[in-house]
Design an enzyme around this catalytic site. Structure first.
Site, PDB file in Angstrom:
ATOM      1  CE1 TYR A  83       1.018  -0.289   4.455  1.00 13.47           C
ATOM      2  CE2 TYR A  83      -0.007   1.869   4.391  1.00 13.47           C
ATOM      3  CZ  TYR A  83       0.773   0.942   5.041  1.00 13.47           C
ATOM      4  OH  TYR A  83       1.324   1.243   6.259  1.00 13.47           O
TER       5      TYR A  83
ATOM      6  NE  ARG B 173       6.772   4.412   0.625  1.00 14.20           N
ATOM      7  CZ  ARG B 173       6.530   5.262   1.620  1.00 14.20           C
ATOM      8  NH1 ARG B 173       7.469   5.524   2.500  1.00 14.20           N
ATOM      9  NH2 ARG B 173       5.359   5.850   1.728  1.00 14.20           N
TER      10      ARG B 173
ATOM     11  NE  ARG C 154      -6.001 -24.339  -5.549  1.00  8.72           N
ATOM     12  CZ  ARG C 154      -5.891 -23.998  -6.822  1.00  8.72           C
ATOM     13  NH1 ARG C 154      -6.948 -23.553  -7.499  1.00  8.72           N
ATOM     14  NH2 ARG C 154      -4.734 -24.079  -7.440  1.00  8.72           N
TER      15      ARG C 154
ATOM     16  CE  LYS D  30       3.177   3.331   3.419  1.00 14.81           C
ATOM     17  NZ  LYS D  30       3.308   3.235   4.872  1.00 14.81           N
TER      18      LYS D  30
ATOM     19  CD  GLU E 168      10.514   1.958  10.404  1.00  9.49           C
ATOM     20  OE1 GLU E 168      10.233   2.911   9.658  1.00  9.49           O
ATOM     21  OE2 GLU E 168      10.349   0.772  10.067  1.00  9.49           O
TER      22      GLU E 168
END
Ligand code: PDD
Length: 290
Positions: A35, A54, A102, A150, A182
Site C-alpha cells: 500500500y 516506493r 482457494r 510497505k 524507526e
C-alpha cells in the site's frame, strides 16, 4: 469516513459500502499486498513521484506487476480527489495479489490483483504537538526482516502502536539488537551537538518519503547531517528527537520512556526544519497543478 464517498475498486468507482472483495483474496487471508499513503493538500498529492517510486519498489519486492501506469493512477487519483477539491486528504492505494478461488500458501500462476483506492480526511496537525512535543516509549522491534516493504501485513506495527497507546504514549520507537530504527509508523531522527542523524536505509526500516524530504531540506540549509545507526544509549542522550511521516509531518519527541528529552521542549533545529517544511509545501502548492 463518509459512506457516500466513491472509492475505486478494480476499475469501478463505487460508494464505499458497495466496495466488496472476496474472502479468498490473499490480502484478506495472508496480508499478501502492498500500500501507499499519500498526503494531498487541496486536491494535490505531495511528493507523488516519491510515492510512485516506493510503490514500484514494494510491488517488485513481493513479485507483483504494477497494475497501472502512472497516467492511469493519476486518473484514478484525480477522480477520488475531485470529490473534495478544497480539503486536505490522504490517498490510500492498495494492491493485493487477488484470489485464486482457494486458500493455498504457494502462489498460483495468473493471479489478477485486487486494486483499491480511497481518500480519507487528513487530520489537521494539533498545535500542541509543535509547542509541547509528544511522548514515546522504546519497544523491542518484533517485526520481520523486510520492513523496507510497505506491506499491508502490519500486525506487529499495530500491536506495538497499541502498546505505546496503552502506556499513555503517542508512538513507539522500535529497538532491534540495541539500535533505534524507526517508529511504528514513522521514521526517526535525532540531533546531537548540531548534527542531524537518521538510521541508514536497509531491511529494518521503511524508506520514508518524509524522511527523504527532511534530509533534502537539511542539505539545502547546510545543516550537518549523517545517516548512521543510532544505539539506544545515543538516543537517550540526544538533544532532539523527531519522528516523521507523510500524514503527521515532523513530530518533536519531548518525552522518552517517561524522561524529558534534553530540556523537555521541542528544540531549535526542529523548529527551523518544521518551518522549512511548511515553506516547501507552500511553494509547491503555488506551482502549476499536477
Ligand atoms: N506510514 N515507517 C513506517 C513503519 C511507516 O508505516 C511509515 C508511514 C513511515 C513514514 O513514511 P512516509 O514518510 O513515507 O509516510 C515510516 C504511513 C503514513 C501509514 O502507514 O499510514
Amino acid at each position: 469516513m463518509s459512506e457516500d464517498q466513491l472509492v475505486y475498486l478494480n476499475g469501478d468507482y463505487l460508494p464505499l459500502p458497495q466496495a466488496k472483495v472476496s474472502v479468498l483474496d490473499r490480502g484478506f487471508l495472508f496480508g499478501d499486498g502492498v500500500y501507499e499513503v499519500i498526503p494531498c493538500y487541496r486536491g494535490k498529492p505531495f511528493r507523488l513521484q516519491h510515492h510512485f517510486a516506493r510503490l514500484a519498489q514494494s510491488l517488485l519486492a513481493i513479485g507483483l506487476d504494477n497494475p497501472h501506469s502512472q497516467a492511469q493512477w493519476r486518473v484514478i487519483m484525480r477522480r477520488l480527489l475531485a470529490q473534495y477539491p478544497d480539503q486536505d486528504r490522504t490517498l490510500y492505494l492498495q494492491i493485493t495479489r487477488g484470489s485464486s478461488g482457494r486458500r493455498e500458501l504457494a502462489i498460483p500462476e495468473d493471479m489478477v490483483p485486487t486494486v483499491f483506492a480511497m481518500s480519507s480526511p487528513l487530520k489537521q496537525a494539533d498545535p500542541a504537538v509543535a509547542s509541547r512535543g509528544i511522548a514515546v516509549v522504546t519497544l523491542e522491534d518484533i517485526r520481520w526482516q523486510l520492513c523496507n516493504i510497505k506491506t499491508i501485513n502490519i500486525l506487529a506495527n499495530q500491536l506495538l502502536r497499541q502498546r505505546a497507546r496503552d502506556m499513555g504514549c503517542d508512538e513507539a520507537i522500535l529497538i532491534r539488537d540495541g539500535y533505534a530504527l524507526e517508529g511504528s509508523s514513522s521514521n526517526l531522527f535525532i540531533v546531537q551537538r548540531g548534527m542531524l542523524i537518521t538510521p541508514p536505509p536497509g531491511p529494518h526500516l521503511l524508506p520514508g518519503v518524509t524522511r527523504d524530504l527532511v534530509l533534502e531540506l537539511a542539505a539545502a540549509e547546510g545543516t550537518a547531517r549523517l545517516e548512521a545507526a543510532i544505539p539506544l544509549a545515543q538516543l537517550r542522550q540526544a538533544d532532539e528527537i523527531w519522528l516523521t511521516s507523510s500524514s503527521r509531518e515532523i513530530m518533536p519527541v519531548t518525552r522518552l520512556d517517561g524522561e524529558a528529552v534534553a530540556n523537555g521542549l521541542p528544540g531549535p533545529i526542529y523548529r527551523q526544519t518544521a518551518n522549512l517544511y511548511q515553506a516547501r509545501k507552500a511553494s509547491w502548492q503555488a506551482e502549476a497543478s499536477w
